[in-house]
Design a protein around this motif. Structure first.
Motif, mmCIF file in Angstrom:
data_model
loop_
_atom_site.group_PDB
_atom_site.id
_atom_site.type_symbol
_atom_site.label_atom_id
_atom_site.label_comp_id
_atom_site.label_asym_id
_atom_site.label_seq_id
_atom_site.Cartn_x
_atom_site.Cartn_y
_atom_site.Cartn_z
ATOM 1 N N ILE A 22 70.234 61.698 34.718
ATOM 2 C CA ILE A 22 71.669 61.452 34.267
ATOM 3 C C ILE A 22 72.446 61.440 35.537
ATOM 4 C CG2 ILE A 22 73.747 62.673 33.334
ATOM 5 C CD1 ILE A 22 71.674 63.791 31.284
ATOM 6 N N ASP A 23 72.185 61.899 36.510
ATOM 7 C CA ASP A 23 73.036 62.373 37.820
ATOM 8 C C ASP A 23 72.801 60.813 38.591
ATOM 9 O OD1 ASP A 23 73.728 64.770 37.528
ATOM 10 O OD2 ASP A 23 72.103 65.700 38.710
ATOM 11 N N ARG A 24 71.676 60.127 38.550
ATOM 12 C CA ARG A 24 71.222 58.870 39.238
ATOM 13 C C ARG A 24 71.868 57.854 38.524
ATOM 14 N NH1 ARG A 24 65.248 58.251 41.016
ATOM 15 N NH2 ARG A 24 66.060 56.287 41.445
ATOM 16 N N ARG A 25 72.115 57.847 37.137
ATOM 17 C CA ARG A 25 72.797 56.951 36.396
ATOM 18 C C ARG A 25 74.354 56.977 36.774
ATOM 19 N NH1 ARG A 25 71.187 53.508 31.813
ATOM 20 N NH2 ARG A 25 69.216 54.270 31.749
ATOM 21 N N TYR A 26 74.715 58.133 36.726
ATOM 22 C CA TYR A 26 76.149 58.377 37.202
ATOM 23 C C TYR A 26 76.325 57.728 38.214
ATOM 24 C CZ TYR A 26 80.524 60.582 38.143
ATOM 25 O OH TYR A 26 81.713 60.855 38.652
ATOM 26 N N GLU A 27 75.686 58.322 39.477
ATOM 27 C CA GLU A 27 75.836 57.648 40.692
ATOM 28 C C GLU A 27 75.955 56.063 40.717
ATOM 29 O OE1 GLU A 27 73.104 59.338 43.125
ATOM 30 O OE2 GLU A 27 73.676 61.449 42.852
ATOM 31 N N ASN A 28 75.170 55.293 39.858
ATOM 32 C CA ASN A 28 74.906 54.141 39.872
ATOM 33 C C ASN A 28 76.070 53.587 39.286
ATOM 34 O OD1 ASN A 28 72.376 53.833 41.007
ATOM 35 N ND2 ASN A 28 71.410 53.477 39.146
ATOM 36 N N SER A 29 76.810 53.956 38.293
ATOM 37 C CA SER A 29 77.976 53.912 37.523
ATOM 38 C C SER A 29 79.169 53.390 38.369
ATOM 39 C CB SER A 29 78.195 54.757 36.258
ATOM 40 O OG SER A 29 78.923 55.833 36.989
ATOM 41 N N LEU A 30 79.123 54.227 39.751
ATOM 42 C CA LEU A 30 80.317 54.378 40.645
ATOM 43 C C LEU A 30 80.105 53.363 41.746
ATOM 44 C CD1 LEU A 30 80.520 58.268 41.147
ATOM 45 C CD2 LEU A 30 81.850 56.836 39.535
ATOM 46 N N ALA A 31 79.042 52.584 41.898
ATOM 47 C CA ALA A 31 78.680 51.675 42.648
ATOM 48 C C ALA A 31 79.804 50.346 42.725
ATOM 49 C CB ALA A 31 77.204 50.998 42.606
ATOM 50 N N PRO A 32 80.444 50.035 43.932
ATOM 51 C CA PRO A 32 81.353 49.207 43.972
ATOM 52 C C PRO A 32 80.810 47.686 43.016
ATOM 53 C CG PRO A 32 81.072 50.005 45.973
ATOM 54 C CD PRO A 32 79.953 50.613 45.307
ATOM 55 N N GLY A 33 81.643 47.367 42.012
ATOM 56 C CA GLY A 33 81.493 46.173 41.548
ATOM 57 C C GLY A 33 80.570 46.433 40.004
#
Length: 297
Positions: free
Chosen positions: A194-205
């Motif tokens: 969940i943490d890694r998917r959340y971090e990916n969701s914040l990636a620019p673009g």
């Protein structure tokens, strides 16, 4: 991590929080028609190639979908898992005015041509990645040995609440947790995922790539896209398999009834588990995939 001048790096099991020794996952970047494409490989380059395609939910990437299955299959296959355009470390690009599959299949065709695996790969996708695998087989988008979808329907027959949930794209970790729960039927033990998917969701673009295709001109007439699916699956030149899961919350439980009459060449298998057994039951899924690929030559 060691990184060479080509942007290639070797990822050991410890770096990916894995527990089994002696399997190394290599990460590299490849320019595919101007799209900088991130991908992971493992296994003997002379072994039978397998291409793994990840899901399309917010925050997805190749390793979140496939890490444990990739490690398992790498014992006797050359496994390749790209981050699709818009996801992970691949460029956040979209193509307007085309179907959601067309430009992604062109990208995969270019990716495989540049990668030169030594033979057509067995293509395996989960959820949206499974839909891409089916669509690729239906139109012979690129050379492949077979196509297998894990819980991907090819596009239609998703249940309404799941379509709504996956379309909302609310900010915050709580929403990502709800998405993971629908994919896996649980959140216990999946905090890192969940943490890694959340971090990916914040990636620019990434957010823009996810929502941009919904933008419509207020005065434009609805676009009509001709689509022969699922009838087009009967045209597949390679073996096509679908793995359905008994506890899938995202798709209609009887959706194969729409495919069997028009594409009797498609072979259906069922396993226990949620929509994404690649996350919750990787060893069991890997064993089923081995059997399928072995039977398909």
């Amino acid at each position: 991590m060691d990184q060479d001048k080509r942007g290639r790096r070797s990822i050991g099991r410890a770096d990916e929080s894995a527990t089994v020794d002696m399997v190394h996952i290599e990460h590299a970047l490849l320019d595919v028609g101007g799209v900088h494409t991130s991908y992971y490989t493992a296994g003997d380059p002379s072994s039978t190639p397998v291409l793994l395609l990840h899901d399309g939910a917010w925050g997805a990437d190749a390793m979140l979908s496939w890490r444990d299955v990739l490690i398992d299959l790498a014992a006797d296959h050359r496994v390749v898992a790209p981050d699709l355009p818009g996801f992970g470390q691949t460029d956040k690009v979209v193509m307007f005015g085309a179907s959601p599959f067309e430009h992604r299949l062109r990208h995969l065709a270019g990716f495989l041509k540049l990668l030169q695996l030594g033979g057509p790969p067995h293509v395996v996708g989960t959820s949206f990645g499974g839909t891409l695998a089916l669509r690729a087989a239906a139109v012979s988008a690129f050379p492949m040995a077979s196509a297998t979808s894990v819980a991907g329907t090819g596009g239609p027959w998703r249940v309404e609440f799941a379509k709504q949930l996956l379309a909302d794209l609310e900010p915050g970790r709580e929403y990502i947790s709800r998405v993971v729960e629908v994919l896996t039927n649980r959140t216990s033990g999946l905090d890192e995922h969940i943490d890694r998917r959340y971090e990916n969701s914040l990636a620019p673009g990434h957010y823009a790539a996810m929502v941009s295709l919904r933008l419509k001109h207020p005065a434009a007439a609805p676009a009509v896209i001709e689509d022969r699916y699922p009838n087009s699956l009967a045209d597949a030149a390679v073996p096509v398999s679908v793995i359905t899961t008994a506890q899938d919350q995202l798709v209609e439980p009887d959706w194969p009834k729409h495919v069997r009459p028009v594409a009797p060449n498609v072979v259906f298998h069922q396993m226990d588990g949620p929509h994404s057994p690649n996350i919750t039951h990787p060893q069991e899924l890997a064993a089923i995939l081995r059997d399928i690929m072995r039977n398909q030559g």
